[in-house]
Design a protein around this motif. Structure first.
Motif, PDB file in Angstrom:
ATOM      1  N   ILE A  21      -2.501   9.289  -1.071  1.00 31.32           N
ATOM      2  CA  ILE A  21      -2.841   9.369   0.345  1.00 31.32           C
ATOM      3  C   ILE A  21      -2.492   8.027   0.977  1.00 31.32           C
ATOM      4  CG2 ILE A  21      -4.687   9.652   2.037  1.00 31.32           C
ATOM      5  CD1 ILE A  21      -6.148  11.383  -0.038  1.00 31.32           C
ATOM      6  N   ILE A  22      -1.616   8.045   1.961  1.00 27.76           N
ATOM      7  CA  ILE A  22      -1.157   6.825   2.617  1.00 27.76           C
ATOM      8  C   ILE A  22      -1.496   6.950   4.096  1.00 27.76           C
ATOM      9  CG2 ILE A  22       0.822   5.356   3.118  1.00 27.76           C
ATOM     10  CD1 ILE A  22       2.100   6.465   0.549  1.00 27.76           C
ATOM     11  N   GLY A  23      -2.460   6.145   4.534  1.00 26.22           N
ATOM     12  CA  GLY A  23      -3.002   6.276   5.878  1.00 26.22           C
ATOM     13  C   GLY A  23      -2.153   5.623   6.945  1.00 26.22           C
ATOM     14  N   PRO A  24      -2.600   5.724   8.191  1.00 21.34           N
ATOM     15  CA  PRO A  24      -1.834   5.176   9.306  1.00 21.34           C
ATOM     16  C   PRO A  24      -1.692   3.661   9.231  1.00 21.34           C
ATOM     17  CG  PRO A  24      -4.012   5.885  10.018  1.00 21.34           C
ATOM     18  CD  PRO A  24      -3.831   6.386   8.635  1.00 21.34           C
ATOM     19  N   PHE A  25      -0.536   3.186   9.663  1.00 24.45           N
ATOM     20  CA  PHE A  25      -0.203   1.760   9.754  1.00 24.45           C
ATOM     21  C   PHE A  25      -0.097   1.083   8.387  1.00 24.45           C
ATOM     22  CE2 PHE A  25      -2.764   2.897  13.548  1.00 24.45           C
ATOM     23  CZ  PHE A  25      -1.719   2.958  14.456  1.00 24.45           C
ATOM     24  N   CYS A  26       0.003   1.858   7.330  1.00 24.41           N
ATOM     25  CA  CYS A  26       0.329   1.283   6.026  1.00 24.41           C
ATOM     26  C   CYS A  26       1.815   0.950   5.983  1.00 24.41           C
ATOM     27  CB  CYS A  26      -0.009   2.252   4.899  1.00 24.41           C
ATOM     28  SG  CYS A  26      -1.787   2.482   4.637  1.00 24.41           S
ATOM     29  N   PHE A  27       2.148  -0.059   5.179  1.00 21.48           N
ATOM     30  CA  PHE A  27       3.544  -0.473   5.006  1.00 21.48           C
ATOM     31  C   PHE A  27       3.810  -0.575   3.514  1.00 21.48           C
ATOM     32  CE2 PHE A  27       6.717  -3.716   4.157  1.00 21.48           C
ATOM     33  CZ  PHE A  27       7.754  -3.383   5.021  1.00 21.48           C
ATOM     34  N   ILE A  28       4.800   0.169   3.032  1.00 18.46           N
ATOM     35  CA  ILE A  28       5.188   0.130   1.626  1.00 18.46           C
ATOM     36  C   ILE A  28       6.648  -0.301   1.557  1.00 18.46           C
ATOM     37  CG2 ILE A  28       5.438   1.449  -0.507  1.00 18.46           C
ATOM     38  CD1 ILE A  28       3.148   3.206   0.435  1.00 18.46           C
ATOM     39  N   ASP A  29       6.878  -1.434   0.944  1.00 17.38           N
ATOM     40  CA  ASP A  29       8.190  -2.085   0.936  1.00 17.38           C
ATOM     41  C   ASP A  29       9.094  -1.476  -0.142  1.00 17.38           C
ATOM     42  OD1 ASP A  29      10.171  -3.860   1.630  1.00 17.38           O
ATOM     43  OD2 ASP A  29       8.962  -5.665   1.286  1.00 17.38           O
ATOM     44  N   ARG A  30      10.317  -1.945  -0.169  1.00 16.52           N
ATOM     45  CA  ARG A  30      11.258  -1.566  -1.225  1.00 16.52           C
ATOM     46  C   ARG A  30      10.856  -2.248  -2.530  1.00 16.52           C
ATOM     47  NH1 ARG A  30      15.530  -5.420  -2.046  1.00 16.52           N
ATOM     48  NH2 ARG A  30      15.263  -7.243  -0.696  1.00 16.52           N
ATOM     49  N   ASN A  31      11.458  -1.808  -3.615  1.00 22.07           N
ATOM     50  CA  ASN A  31      11.140  -2.323  -4.949  1.00 22.07           C
ATOM     51  C   ASN A  31       9.648  -2.259  -5.228  1.00 22.07           C
ATOM     52  OD1 ASN A  31      11.457  -3.463  -7.509  1.00 22.07           O
ATOM     53  ND2 ASN A  31      11.392  -5.557  -6.733  1.00 22.07           N
ATOM     54  N   THR A  32       9.059  -1.128  -4.926  1.00 22.76           N
ATOM     55  CA  THR A  32       7.655  -0.879  -5.250  1.00 22.76           C
ATOM     56  C   THR A  32       7.566   0.416  -6.040  1.00 22.76           C
ATOM     57  OG1 THR A  32       7.342   0.225  -3.107  1.00 22.76           O
ATOM     58  CG2 THR A  32       6.729  -2.103  -3.259  1.00 22.76           C
ATOM     59  N   VAL A  33       6.619   0.453  -6.963  1.00 26.92           N
ATOM     60  CA  VAL A  33       6.386   1.647  -7.779  1.00 26.92           C
ATOM     61  C   VAL A  33       4.902   1.954  -7.724  1.00 26.92           C
ATOM     62  CG1 VAL A  33       6.553   2.695 -10.059  1.00 26.92           C
ATOM     63  CG2 VAL A  33       8.299   1.067  -9.317  1.00 26.92           C
ATOM     64  N   ILE A  34       4.556   3.151  -7.301  1.00 29.30           N
ATOM     65  CA  ILE A  34       3.169   3.558  -7.120  1.00 29.30           C
ATOM     66  C   ILE A  34       2.939   4.832  -7.918  1.00 29.30           C
ATOM     67  CG2 ILE A  34       1.442   4.311  -5.438  1.00 29.30           C
ATOM     68  CD1 ILE A  34       2.947   2.601  -3.366  1.00 29.30           C
ATOM     69  N   GLY A  35       1.869   4.866  -8.699  1.00 30.52           N
ATOM     70  CA  GLY A  35       1.580   6.015  -9.556  1.00 30.52           C
ATOM     71  C   GLY A  35       0.990   7.184  -8.797  1.00 30.52           C
ATOM     72  N   ASP A  36      -0.002   7.840  -9.400  1.00 27.58           N
ATOM     73  CA  ASP A  36      -0.591   9.056  -8.840  1.00 27.58           C
ATOM     74  C   ASP A  36      -2.010   8.800  -8.328  1.00 27.58           C
ATOM     75  OD1 ASP A  36       1.713  10.351  -9.813  1.00 27.58           O
ATOM     76  OD2 ASP A  36       0.719  10.868 -11.707  1.00 27.58           O
ATOM     77  N   ASN A  37      -2.423   9.627  -7.368  1.00 31.69           N
ATOM     78  CA  ASN A  37      -3.822   9.722  -6.938  1.00 31.69           C
ATOM     79  C   ASN A  37      -4.378   8.429  -6.339  1.00 31.69           C
ATOM     80  OD1 ASN A  37      -4.143  12.470  -8.008  1.00 31.69           O
ATOM     81  ND2 ASN A  37      -3.989  11.469 -10.012  1.00 31.69           N
ATOM     82  N   ASN A  38      -3.515   7.615  -5.771  1.00 34.89           N
ATOM     83  CA  ASN A  38      -3.980   6.417  -5.083  1.00 34.89           C
ATOM     84  C   ASN A  38      -4.330   6.742  -3.635  1.00 34.89           C
ATOM     85  OD1 ASN A  38      -3.417   4.128  -7.110  1.00 34.89           O
ATOM     86  ND2 ASN A  38      -1.486   5.271  -7.082  1.00 34.89           N
ATOM     87  N   VAL A  39      -5.305   6.032  -3.108  1.00 34.27           N
ATOM     88  CA  VAL A  39      -5.696   6.161  -1.701  1.00 34.27           C
ATOM     89  C   VAL A  39      -5.465   4.831  -1.017  1.00 34.27           C
ATOM     90  CG1 VAL A  39      -7.570   6.598  -0.075  1.00 34.27           C
ATOM     91  CG2 VAL A  39      -7.428   7.920  -2.197  1.00 34.27           C
ATOM     92  N   MET A  40      -4.651   4.856   0.022  1.00 34.92           N
ATOM     93  CA  MET A  40      -4.417   3.669   0.839  1.00 34.92           C
ATOM     94  C   MET A  40      -4.922   3.977   2.233  1.00 34.92           C
ATOM     95  SD  MET A  40      -0.674   2.853  -0.688  1.00 34.92           S
ATOM     96  CE  MET A  40      -0.529   2.806  -2.479  1.00 34.92           C
ATOM     97  N   GLN A  41      -6.067   3.406   2.545  1.00 36.82           N
ATOM     98  CA  GLN A  41      -6.605   3.624   3.866  1.00 36.82           C
ATOM     99  C   GLN A  41      -5.699   2.960   4.892  1.00 36.82           C
ATOM    100  OE1 GLN A  41     -10.780   2.695   4.074  1.00 36.82           O
ATOM    101  NE2 GLN A  41     -11.243   3.690   2.130  1.00 36.82           N
ATOM    102  N   ASN A  42      -6.078   2.938   6.118  1.00 39.21           N
ATOM    103  CA  ASN A  42      -5.188   2.415   7.156  1.00 39.21           C
ATOM    104  C   ASN A  42      -4.892   0.929   6.972  1.00 39.21           C
ATOM    105  OD1 ASN A  42      -8.126   2.291   8.138  1.00 39.21           O
ATOM    106  ND2 ASN A  42      -7.110   0.852   9.512  1.00 39.21           N
ATOM    107  N   GLU A  57      -8.050   2.651  -5.032  1.00 38.84           N
ATOM    108  CA  GLU A  57      -8.337   2.789  -3.610  1.00 38.84           C
ATOM    109  C   GLU A  57      -8.191   1.428  -2.945  1.00 38.84           C
ATOM    110  OE1 GLU A  57     -11.470   4.843  -0.476  1.00 38.84           O
ATOM    111  OE2 GLU A  57     -12.110   4.465  -2.531  1.00 38.84           O
ATOM    112  N   PHE A  58      -7.342   1.391  -1.915  1.00 39.21           N
ATOM    113  CA  PHE A  58      -7.079   0.163  -1.176  1.00 39.21           C
ATOM    114  C   PHE A  58      -7.654   0.309   0.233  1.00 39.21           C
ATOM    115  CE2 PHE A  58      -3.806   0.608  -4.399  1.00 39.21           C
ATOM    116  CZ  PHE A  58      -3.754  -0.660  -4.964  1.00 39.21           C
ATOM    117  N   PHE A  59      -8.495  -0.635   0.611  1.00 37.71           N
ATOM    118  CA  PHE A  59      -9.177  -0.576   1.896  1.00 37.71           C
ATOM    119  C   PHE A  59      -8.372  -1.317   2.963  1.00 37.71           C
ATOM    120  CE2 PHE A  59     -12.302   0.794  -1.021  1.00 37.71           C
ATOM    121  CZ  PHE A  59     -13.280   1.486  -0.316  1.00 37.71           C
ATOM    122  N   PRO A  60      -8.721  -1.110   4.235  1.00 33.57           N
ATOM    123  CA  PRO A  60      -7.910  -1.667   5.324  1.00 33.57           C
ATOM    124  C   PRO A  60      -7.689  -3.176   5.212  1.00 33.57           C
ATOM    125  CG  PRO A  60      -9.468  -0.089   6.206  1.00 33.57           C
ATOM    126  CD  PRO A  60      -9.817  -0.263   4.763  1.00 33.57           C
TER     127      PRO A  60
END
Length: 256
Positions: A21-42, A57-60
């Motif tokens: 789950i990737i919330g509003p105003f999140c920024f995910i750059d190149r050369n990144t690897v993200i697994g499963d079931n992560n929550v990125m709040q805004n 879980e990553f908070f704002p």
């Protein structure tokens, strides 16, 4: 399927697993690897070089794999690894590595509270609790099951042992050996972390053995003499050997 807000930016070269789950105003750059079931709040930033595991879980305001705050950093290709099941609270920053080690590592099942910072090339274990606004300099090592309270300042190159409890507001530039409470001003050995050890299933006999090891370690005599006394007078279990190895390998010396 990933749930990505239309107000988020995910670089086309980023590699995402499933059910994130990737919330509003999140920024995910190149050369990144993200697994499963992560929550990125805004408003979460996952910077270049991040390697994220599962079920975090990553908070704002949290920012992972930030550019190191090190003048020796020359843009080398480094990474930041974060394990599984971590709770990364508001405004936490974790820098990626430098040419020194190449990687900053954070284990699993950690609670990293609001506004704390992990600098470049640190190696953090698992099952840690790190309090609000605590800051770690570069190349610090924190072993498993440590509790570091709020607003603690840790000098670069220090090591914190397993099962310690460090009092809030402490500052230190020497190593904190395992199983103890460290606090007061200036910081010093303040006894065995009895409550923490009991919560983790240490028997009373083992706690007594650890207490006796530190009674000898902090008695009169040189550090080498006291280590030899521990070896000769006490049963050298794996816990006692860990204390011995920690002290003997310390480059900055241990707190008094």
């Amino acid at each position: 399927m990933n749930q990505i807000s239309p107000l988020a930016y995910v670089h086309p070269e980023a590699k995402l697993g499933d059910n994130n789950i990737i919330g509003p105003f999140c920024f995910i750059d190149r050369n990144t690897v993200i697994g499963d079931n992560n929550v990125m709040q805004n408003s979460v930033t996952i910077n270049y070089g991040a390697r994220i595991g599962n079920s975090n879980e990553f908070f704002p305001g949290s920012s992972i794999s930030t550019k190191p705050q090190d003048l020796k950093f020359k843009g080398e290709d480094t990474i930041c690894e974060v394990g599984d099941n971590n709770s990364v609270r508001e405004n936490v920053t974790i820098s990626r590595g430098t040419a020194s080690k190449g990687t900053t590592k954070v284990g699993s099942n950690n609670l990293l509270m609001e506004n704390m910072h992990i600098a470049h090339d640190c190696v953090f274990g698992s099952n840690l609790i790190i309090g609000n606004s605590t800051k770690f300099g570069g190349e610090v090592t924190v072993d498993d099951n440590a509790v570091v309270s709020a607003e603690v300042l840790c000098h670069q190159f220090c090591r914190v042992g397993s099962y310690v409890m460090i009092q809030g507001g402490s500052r230190f530039s020497m190593d904190v050996p395992p199983y103890i409470i460290a606090g007061k001003e200036p910081i010093r050995y303040a006894g065995i972390n009895i409550i923490g050890l009991r919560r983790h299933g240490f028997s009373n006999d083992l706690i007594d053995l650890i207490h006796n090891a530190y009674r000898i370690l902090y008695s009169d005599g040189t550090r080498e003499e006291n280590i030899n006394r521990i070896k000769s007078e006490l049963q050298v279990t794996k816990e006692i050997q860990y204390i011995i190895d920690f002290v003997q390998s310390s480059k900055r010396g241990i707190i008094k």
